[in-house]
Scaffold this motif. Structure first.
Motif, mmCIF file in Angstrom:
data_model
loop_
_atom_site.group_PDB
_atom_site.id
_atom_site.type_symbol
_atom_site.label_atom_id
_atom_site.label_comp_id
_atom_site.label_asym_id
_atom_site.label_seq_id
_atom_site.Cartn_x
_atom_site.Cartn_y
_atom_site.Cartn_z
ATOM 1 N N ILE A 35 -3.237 -38.269 23.954
ATOM 2 C CA ILE A 35 -3.491 -39.519 23.237
ATOM 3 C C ILE A 35 -4.489 -40.341 24.040
ATOM 4 O O ILE A 35 -4.272 -40.594 25.236
ATOM 5 C CB ILE A 35 -2.164 -40.274 23.022
ATOM 6 N N ASP A 37 -5.894 -43.672 24.673
ATOM 7 C CA ASP A 37 -5.589 -45.104 24.553
ATOM 8 C C ASP A 37 -4.361 -45.333 23.654
ATOM 9 O O ASP A 37 -4.101 -44.553 22.726
ATOM 10 C CB ASP A 37 -6.782 -45.915 24.044
ATOM 11 N N THR A 38 -3.631 -46.431 23.958
ATOM 12 C CA THR A 38 -2.317 -46.630 23.325
ATOM 13 C C THR A 38 -2.173 -47.946 22.557
ATOM 14 O O THR A 38 -1.072 -48.360 22.237
ATOM 15 C CB THR A 38 -1.213 -46.562 24.399
ATOM 16 N N TRP A 60 3.390 -34.947 24.610
ATOM 17 C CA TRP A 60 2.114 -35.668 24.735
ATOM 18 C C TRP A 60 1.831 -36.135 26.152
ATOM 19 O O TRP A 60 2.734 -36.318 26.956
ATOM 20 C CB TRP A 60 2.071 -36.847 23.775
ATOM 21 N N VAL A 62 -1.032 -39.129 27.956
ATOM 22 C CA VAL A 62 -1.853 -40.286 27.604
ATOM 23 C C VAL A 62 -3.017 -40.364 28.583
ATOM 24 O O VAL A 62 -2.869 -40.033 29.762
ATOM 25 C CB VAL A 62 -1.006 -41.584 27.687
ATOM 26 N N TYR A 64 -6.095 -43.337 29.619
ATOM 27 C CA TYR A 64 -6.698 -44.656 29.396
ATOM 28 C C TYR A 64 -8.212 -44.542 29.564
ATOM 29 O O TYR A 64 -8.680 -44.086 30.612
ATOM 30 C CB TYR A 64 -6.227 -45.679 30.434
ATOM 31 N N THR A 75 1.702 -48.358 26.057
ATOM 32 C CA THR A 75 2.139 -47.064 26.601
ATOM 33 C C THR A 75 3.643 -46.895 26.740
ATOM 34 O O THR A 75 4.149 -45.776 26.687
ATOM 35 C CB THR A 75 1.464 -46.833 27.964
ATOM 36 N N PHE A 78 5.596 -44.322 24.854
ATOM 37 C CA PHE A 78 5.323 -42.885 25.016
ATOM 38 C C PHE A 78 6.052 -42.291 26.226
ATOM 39 O O PHE A 78 6.069 -41.090 26.403
ATOM 40 C CB PHE A 78 3.814 -42.648 25.172
ATOM 41 N N VAL A 83 0.370 -40.128 32.446
ATOM 42 C CA VAL A 83 -0.575 -41.183 32.048
ATOM 43 C C VAL A 83 -1.770 -41.073 32.990
ATOM 44 O O VAL A 83 -1.659 -41.359 34.191
ATOM 45 C CB VAL A 83 0.057 -42.584 32.135
#
Ligand SMILES: [Zn+2]
Length: 269
Positions: A35, A37-38, A60, A62, A64, A75, A78, A83
């Motif tokens: 993913i 950006d959140t 998933w 993440v 940024y 975030t 998630f 991350v």
């Protein structure tokens, strides 16, 4: 109605929002998804998480693109998960966080959107737990996503996400597709105007078929090249103003960008 998926290549999605004209991304492999950006608060993050689950049940991670709240504050919905971000992202996330929070709460109260202001007030910021400085490849199963720092541009820690098999690049706010290309928000104290055109050349060298910006609809390489040239023009104008060769008013008039955008660019450090 809050968001809309756009499949830009097989298993590669942009998700568009009316709010701030934001665009986030999703890359689906055979084993996991990524993913990009959140969104900007815990409620917006929950909406995005549910929307991803409509497309895939896979675990998933993440990433940024940068620390600005509208890209990185959603975030907690998630977690737990990887991350990813540039190493300079965590300090940027924590810098002036109370001021950022207060400013955006005030903005949304003024805009008549108290529910967003309230969500921002209740949001916990999630620091990255995996960082890099140059580039890193994530194996999503039958597909690789390359996270790379194209150099300083919109911030000092921008990350773009290249999906080579699909010829798609997610750029965060290194590319913005506002009505006139950039918006006044594109340029801030963290912006490196002089380095930014090189970051766009780095993106162009990847020869993407589709470029997904941090705000606005997906674009092509012609759009990116046009605004690389626009940035070169702004750099020249800024130099002329600072050397006294030109007034700020003359520079704004000579720029291809609207008044507020050119002024914001001229004010960068
Ligand atoms: Zn930004």
């Amino acid at each position: 109605m809050t968001g809309r998926w756009v499949e830009v290549a097989k298993g590669v999605y942009a998700r568009r929002y009316e709010e701030l004209d934001l665009t986030v991304g999703l890359v689906v492999g055979a084993d996991r998804c990524l993913i990009v950006d959140t969104r900007g608060d815990l409620e917006q993050g929950a909406e995005l998480a549910a929307a991803v689950r409509e497309l895939t049940p896979l675990p998933w991670s993440v990433v940024y693109t940068h620390a600005h709240f509208d890209h990185a504050w959603g975030t907690e919905q998630f977690l737990p998960c990887e991350v990813w971000a540039h190493a300079r992202c965590a300090p940027a996330l924590n810098e002036d966080v109370d001021i950022v929070r207060t400013d955006w709460i005030a903005y949304y109260e003024t805009e008549g959107k108290p529910e967003i202001a309230d969500a921002i007030s209740r949001t916990t910021i999630t620091e990255p737990n995996h960082t890099f400085t140059d580039q890193v490849e994530l194996d999503l199963g039958g597909r690789t996503a390359v996270l790379l720092h194209p150099g300083r541009a919109h911030t000092d820690h921008d990350v773009v996400v290249h999906v080579p098999d699909a010829a798609v690049v997610f750029t965060g706010d290194v590319v913005e597709h506002a009505e006139h290309g950039f918006s006044a928000y594109s340029f801030s104290e963290g912006t490196d105007l002089r380095a930014w055109p090189d970051a766009l050349d780095t993106i162009l060298a990847l020869e993407p078929r589709i470029v997904v910006p941090g705000h606005g609809e997906p674009v092509d390489t012609g759009f990116v090249a046009h605004h690389r040239d626009g940035l070169h023009e702004l750099i020249t104008l800024r130099t002329r103003v600072r050397s006294g060769e030109m007034t700020e008013r003359e520079a704004v008039a000579a720029s291809r960008y609207p008044h507020d955008v050119a002024l914001a660019a001229l004010a960068t450090p």
